[in-house]
Design an enzyme around this catalytic site. Structure first.
Site, mmCIF file in Angstrom:
data_model
loop_
_atom_site.group_PDB
_atom_site.id
_atom_site.type_symbol
_atom_site.label_atom_id
_atom_site.label_comp_id
_atom_site.label_asym_id
_atom_site.label_seq_id
_atom_site.Cartn_x
_atom_site.Cartn_y
_atom_site.Cartn_z
ATOM 1 N N LYS A 171 39.124 50.475 40.040
ATOM 2 C CA LYS A 171 39.065 49.830 40.787
ATOM 3 C C LYS A 171 40.337 48.977 40.548
ATOM 4 O O LYS A 171 41.057 49.077 39.349
ATOM 5 C CB LYS A 171 38.290 47.805 39.684
ATOM 6 C CG LYS A 171 38.232 47.108 40.638
ATOM 7 C CD LYS A 171 36.940 45.652 40.118
ATOM 8 C CE LYS A 171 36.908 44.918 40.822
ATOM 9 N NZ LYS A 171 35.992 44.125 40.478
ATOM 10 N N SER A 190 33.066 42.161 43.903
ATOM 11 C CA SER A 190 34.448 42.228 44.668
ATOM 12 C C SER A 190 34.771 43.793 44.254
ATOM 13 O O SER A 190 35.708 44.517 44.423
ATOM 14 C CB SER A 190 34.950 41.267 43.598
ATOM 15 O OG SER A 190 35.314 41.484 41.606
ATOM 16 N N SER A 243 29.555 40.967 40.123
ATOM 17 C CA SER A 243 30.782 42.147 41.041
ATOM 18 C C SER A 243 31.097 43.504 40.779
ATOM 19 O O SER A 243 31.171 44.211 41.499
ATOM 20 C CB SER A 243 32.372 41.870 41.006
ATOM 21 O OG SER A 243 33.020 40.572 41.381
HETATM 22 N N1 GLN Z 1 31.353 37.384 43.337
HETATM 23 C C1 GLN Z 1 31.319 36.012 41.807
HETATM 24 C C2 GLN Z 1 32.798 35.294 42.419
HETATM 25 O O1 GLN Z 1 33.103 35.513 43.422
HETATM 26 C C3 GLN Z 1 31.852 37.349 40.954
HETATM 27 C C4 GLN Z 1 32.821 37.480 41.086
HETATM 28 C C5 GLN Z 1 33.079 38.508 40.331
HETATM 29 O O2 GLN Z 1 31.561 39.128 39.466
HETATM 30 N N2 GLN Z 1 34.349 39.821 39.685
HETATM 31 O O3 GLN Z 1 33.338 34.337 41.435
#
Ligand code: GLN
Length: 485
Positions: A76, A151, A175
């Site tokens: 990532k 994400s 995420s």
């Molecule tokens: N979807 C969640 C957010 O937008 C979690 C994102 C994540 O775990 N980085 O904050």
């Protein structure tokens, strides 16, 4: 021998160790397939030439005692990689080349892994669909125009499409587990403090954790064992006894007590998700474990709490991007105008929304009403889990309230996007480990995941439960290479 890119990490490691295949051959195979897979838009930065050089060097002097001997791995783009561009999916870091390496990626290279490239993600890891990335949408290999989740969407997509044998993501509110669930792959969010945050672009520091994503549970255990380490460079890193998780795998979970929280049976839960959960419960029983109904009474407060704590921390972490120290700078007539233009042109809409919310809840007058209150509720959520763990060894829930949705479907409705993390967010707030494993399909044939939540530092236990369930569930990812050619 099976086609190289179809092999699991464990197979590849074994085949390289037995000299049935070289690191160069493996690296070439993943590069070739990645090159044919541009339509998925998984890579932000390719590192193919450097990876091939490394693989050749490895083959000249192979060290076969390593855990990832000459294995190419794409990661990532939230992990800083020395001398390789790291963008966090943002325009503001479009030209940022770190001078240091994150501890988690360093652990991978130290065990023989080779950096294949940097994978697309939501901007600063804020999102559930990979649509907030400055570098564009990612396609889910399961079906055209479907989001891969987020994400860590580029990671999940590249993994499911077999462009990398395993990958790593980060998980602040879901995420790793949500994209794993959307792509029929395995994703582990470890206990907070287990994997070092050093060199990971910060989103919400009290919630962020790195973790492995893989085709199966065994690979997940192996990669977790490589990346988890105590690190003095991260003040929240915890010095606990880590296992050789992949060596201690067992399918024997007889007599374990698994909790099913009644509050997770949320309103309007789709029938398919409920059925999946029931299937998981049956599977647990077939494995010889016991199901116990539990209560986590503060569950409904988890999302609102998260959407105060996470933006608050984000607004503070993102204050550093001012056009002076890193990356993108817009010109202005004076210093203030330069700051303003840099931040309004450099950050996307979702990131700006989080900064606004975060600065609001931290501002004097609102701090007690919002931020402090959220911290107190967070503690209550943690207490719920502590109470439950007096009765059970782990908890079983669905990973997400739905399967993958269409690109663009939730773009104009941030709240409906936020609701995606309803089952994953409480785990981050409580700092616990959670693993998502593919467990079934919805009526359209899209994958669905089940989540097993553990006690702090009890990764081995949830990995073993997942390992045992995986065998019984026999999930098959039905991916046709529609994006190639
Ligand atoms: N979807 C969640 C957010 O937008 C979690 C994102 C994540 O775990 N980085 O904050």
């Amino acid at each position: 021998m099976t086609e190289i890119t179809k092999q699991t990490l464990s197979d590849l490691v074994e085949n390289i160790k037995k000299k049935k295949v070289s690191s160069t051959e493996v690296t070439k195979a993943f590069i070739e397939r990645s090159k044919k897979s541009k339509k998925l838009n998984t890579y932000i930065t390719e590192n193919f030439n450097a990876a091939l050089d490394k693989a050749k060097k490895f083959d000249e002097k192979p060290n076969l005692d390593l855990k990832l001997p000459g294995i190419p791995i794409a990661v990532k783009d939230l992990f800083c990689t020395k001398n390789v561009r790291t963008t966090a999916g943002s325009k503001i870091l479009n030209n940022f080349i770190p001078t240091y390496e994150s501890t988690v990626t360093k652990n991978i290279w130290n065990e023989g892994g080779i950096l294949l490239g940097k994978l697309n993600c939501d901007e600063f890891a804020m999102g559930s669909s990979n649509e907030t990335s400055f570098f564009g949408n990612v396609q889910n290999p399961i079906s055209q125009n479907l989001v891969p989740g987020g994400s860590s969407g580029g990671s999940a997509s590249a993994l499911a499409a077999q462009l990398t044998p395993v990958t790593i993501g980060t998980d602040t509110g879901g995420s790793i587990r949500q994209p794993a669930s959307f792509t029929g792959t395995v994703g582990l969010k470890p206990t907070y403090g287990s994997c070092s945050r050093y060199g990971i672009v910060a989103f919400a520091s009290s919630l962020d954790q790195a973790g492995p994503m893989s085709q199966n549970v065994k690979d997940c255990a192996l990669l977790y064992e490589v990346i988890s380490s105590y690190d003095k460079k991260d003040s929240t890193s915890i010095d606990f006894k880590r296992n050789n998780y992949s060596q201690k795998l067992t399918k024997d979970i007889k007599g374990k007590k698994i909790g099913v929280p009644k509050e997770y049976r949320v309103d309007n839960m789709p029938k398919e998700i409920d059925e999946l959960w029931q299937k998981g419960i049956k599977c647990i029983k077939n494995c010889g474990a016991e199901i116990i109904e539990i209560s986590l009474p503060h569950t409904s407060y988890a999302l609102p709490t998260y959407y105060i704590v996470a933006p608050a921390e984000a607004s503070s972490n993102l204050a550093r991007y001012d056009g002076v120290k890193y990356g993108f700078r817009a010109e202005g007539k004076n210093l203030i105008e330069m700051y303003e233009k840099t931040r309004s042109e450099g950050f996307g809409e979702e990131v700006q929304r989080r900064i606004m919310i975060g600065t609001y809840v931290l501002s004097s007058g609102y701090y007690d009403a919002y931020y402090l209150k959220a911290q107190k509720v967070r503690k209550l959520i943690k207490n719920d889990f502590d109470e439950a763990y007096k009765k059970v060894d782990a908890i079983l829930t669905p990973s997400t309230p739905s399967s993958a949705f269409k690109i663009g479907e939730k773009n104009n409705d941030p709240v409906s996007m936020y609701l995606n993390d309803i089952f994953t967010v409480p785990v981050n707030l409580a700092g616990l480990p959670g693993i998502s494993i593919p467990a079934g399909h919805d009526s359209q044939g899209y994958p669905l995941g089940l989540q097993i939540i553990g006690k702090s530092f009890d990764e081995q236990n949830i990995i073993n439960i997942a390992y045992s369930m995986e065998e019984k569930i026999e999930f098959k990812n039905n991916i046709k290479d529609w994006w190639i050619g």
